[in-house]
Design an enzyme around this catalytic site. Structure first.
Site, PDB file in Angstrom:
ATOM      1  N   GLY A   9       0.802  -1.212   0.000  1.00 20.45           N
ATOM      2  CA  GLY A   9       0.000   0.000   0.000  1.00 20.45           C
ATOM      3  C   GLY A   9       0.839   1.268   0.000  1.00 20.45           C
ATOM      4  O   GLY A   9       0.402   2.303  -0.496  1.00 20.45           O
ATOM      5  N   GLU A  72       0.228 -13.134  -1.235  1.00 17.28           N
ATOM      6  CA  GLU A  72       0.913 -12.269  -0.277  1.00 17.28           C
ATOM      7  C   GLU A  72       1.326 -12.969   1.025  1.00 17.28           C
ATOM      8  O   GLU A  72       2.472 -12.869   1.468  1.00 17.28           O
ATOM      9  CB  GLU A  72      -0.027 -11.090   0.028  1.00 17.28           C
ATOM     10  CG  GLU A  72       0.516 -10.128   1.026  1.00 17.28           C
ATOM     11  CD  GLU A  72      -0.384  -8.901   1.194  1.00 17.28           C
ATOM     12  OE1 GLU A  72      -1.351  -8.719   0.425  1.00 17.28           O
ATOM     13  OE2 GLU A  72      -0.106  -8.123   2.119  1.00 17.28           O
TER      14      GLU A  72
HETATM   15  P1  ADP Z   1       3.025  -2.068   2.629  1.00 20.07           P
HETATM   16  O1  ADP Z   1       3.504  -3.389   2.125  1.00 20.07           O
HETATM   17  O2  ADP Z   1       1.563  -2.027   2.936  1.00 20.07           O
HETATM   18  O3  ADP Z   1       3.476  -0.925   1.781  1.00 20.07           O
HETATM   19  P2  ADP Z   1       5.177  -1.788   4.574  1.00 20.07           P
HETATM   20  O4  ADP Z   1       5.565  -3.013   5.321  1.00 20.07           O
HETATM   21  O5  ADP Z   1       6.086  -1.354   3.489  1.00 20.07           O
HETATM   22  O6  ADP Z   1       3.678  -1.907   4.082  1.00 20.07           O
HETATM   23  O7  ADP Z   1       5.033  -0.608   5.650  1.00 20.07           O
HETATM   24  C1  ADP Z   1       4.555   0.666   5.307  1.00 20.07           C
HETATM   25  C2  ADP Z   1       4.730   1.578   6.500  1.00 20.07           C
HETATM   26  O8  ADP Z   1       6.125   1.707   6.812  1.00 20.07           O
HETATM   27  C3  ADP Z   1       4.261   3.002   6.272  1.00 20.07           C
HETATM   28  O9  ADP Z   1       2.889   3.131   6.545  1.00 20.07           O
HETATM   29  C4  ADP Z   1       5.119   3.801   7.247  1.00 20.07           C
HETATM   30  O10 ADP Z   1       4.561   3.803   8.542  1.00 20.07           O
HETATM   31  C5  ADP Z   1       6.407   2.997   7.317  1.00 20.07           C
HETATM   32  N1  ADP Z   1       7.535   3.521   6.514  1.00 20.07           N
HETATM   33  C6  ADP Z   1       8.819   3.124   6.676  1.00 20.07           C
HETATM   34  N2  ADP Z   1       9.631   3.749   5.826  1.00 20.07           N
HETATM   35  C7  ADP Z   1       8.862   4.579   5.086  1.00 20.07           C
HETATM   36  C8  ADP Z   1       9.141   5.500   4.030  1.00 20.07           C
HETATM   37  N3  ADP Z   1      10.368   5.700   3.563  1.00 20.07           N
HETATM   38  N4  ADP Z   1       8.100   6.145   3.466  1.00 20.07           N
HETATM   39  C9  ADP Z   1       6.863   5.974   3.917  1.00 20.07           C
HETATM   40  N5  ADP Z   1       6.534   5.120   4.917  1.00 20.07           N
HETATM   41  C10 ADP Z   1       7.523   4.425   5.508  1.00 20.07           C
END
Ligand code: ADP
Length: 268
Positions: A9, A72
């Site tokens: 996401g 997933e």
């Molecule tokens: P997804 O697979 O749903 O994208 P992630 O495991 O990558 O989920 O985690 C996303 C979350 O990680 C974000 O909502 C935020 O809280 C955190 N996060 C860590 N690093 C970043 C970044 N560089 N930019 C935005 N969010 C980040």
């Protein structure tokens, strides 16, 4: 050598397995074109598998034959097993796997099997979105920096504060009410405290659910993964402490953001 992409996401995670070990890289989901260009330079000859909620979107943009998608939860669970083994923890076979991504999903892993047992919409997206609404800072790194100076006691109500001099029936340092100490506009806590408390809310929500899941399944270890732990000492500390209070062993997996990408790569 092989490669995996986990398009979620918020972030796209890429894992490339080389002879020397894994190479990891993450990109914002808004930078999907940059990500694919980067990947083409490095991993063009490698076989590639894709997972995550936005796998289809990435697949549509990829111009290659071998780009099958992997479910997933299968990918993240296989990746977690693999990274645990690399960390010298291959003896750990039965555990709860809590993935704090944009949202949070909880899987029960027993040996080679895995089962989705629930989750919550409270996760890393809440950290950014709710903190953003409160403080007008929406950048993840800036929020983490801001939270570093924050204290939760001006925002959250602990059990011992409600009981005062009385003896509480449960540990006094537990949170009785997240944001429950904010009772008037006259005493709005500083932004740093607000963000620290949002992180506390996320930590306590995901941990409470993980504890319940572990108790129900009769396992004593919770492995926490997901990018919400990246450079986020406050989240790590709260999750670790709260898990231990319940007698569980918490493991915040190193490179745990890349479980999905690793699991996808391995499913070649
Ligand atoms: P997804 O697979 O749903 O994208 P992630 O495991 O990558 O989920 O985690 C996303 C979350 O990680 C974000 O909502 C935020 O809280 C955190 N996060 C860590 N690093 C970043 C970044 N560089 N930019 C935005 N969010 C980040």
């Amino acid at each position: 050598e092989r490669a995996g992409i986990d398009a979620g996401g918020t972030l796209i995670k890429v894992a490339i397995q080389k002879r020397q070990g894994w190479h990891f890289q993450s990109f914002s989901i808004r930078q999907v074109d940059e990500c694919l260009a980067w990947l083409n330079e490095r991993a063009a000859p490698l076989s590639l598998r894709i997972t995550g909620g936005k796998a289809d979107m990435v697949q549509d943009k990829l111009n290659r034959q071998d780009k099958a998608s992997v479910p997933e939860f299968l990918a993240s669970c296989n990746g977690a097993r693999h990274l645990l083994a690399l960390d010298g923890q291959s003896q750990l076979t039965d555990f709860i796997l809590t993935n704090v991504g944009t949202g949070t999903s909880i899987n029960l892993i027993r040996g080679e099997t895995q089962e989705w047992v629930g989750g919550t919409g409270v996760g890393g997206g809440t950290l950014v979105g709710l903190s953003g609404l409160l403080t007008n800072v929406y950048d993840y790194s800036k929020l983490i920096q801001l939270a570093a100076q924050g204290h939760r006691d001006s925002v959250d109500l602990t059990v011992s504060r409600i009981y005062g001099n009385g003896t509480p029936p449960i540990p006094g340092d537990l949170t009785a009410s997240n944001f429950g100490a904010v009772s008037s506009k006259a005493a709005v806590p500083p932004s740093a405290d607000q963000v620290a408390s949002v992180i506390g809310l996320v930590a306590e929500t995901v941990t409470a659910l993980s504890v319940m899941a572990a108790q129900k399944a009769g396992v004593d270890t919770v492995v926490y993964i997901g990018s919400s732990f990246v450079e986020n000492p406050k989240l790590k500390k709260s999750v670790t402490r709260y898990s231990r209070q319940w007698g569980l062993t918490p493991i915040i997996l190193r490179d745990g953001s890349f479980c999905g990408a690793v699991g996808a790569a391995l499913s070649n």
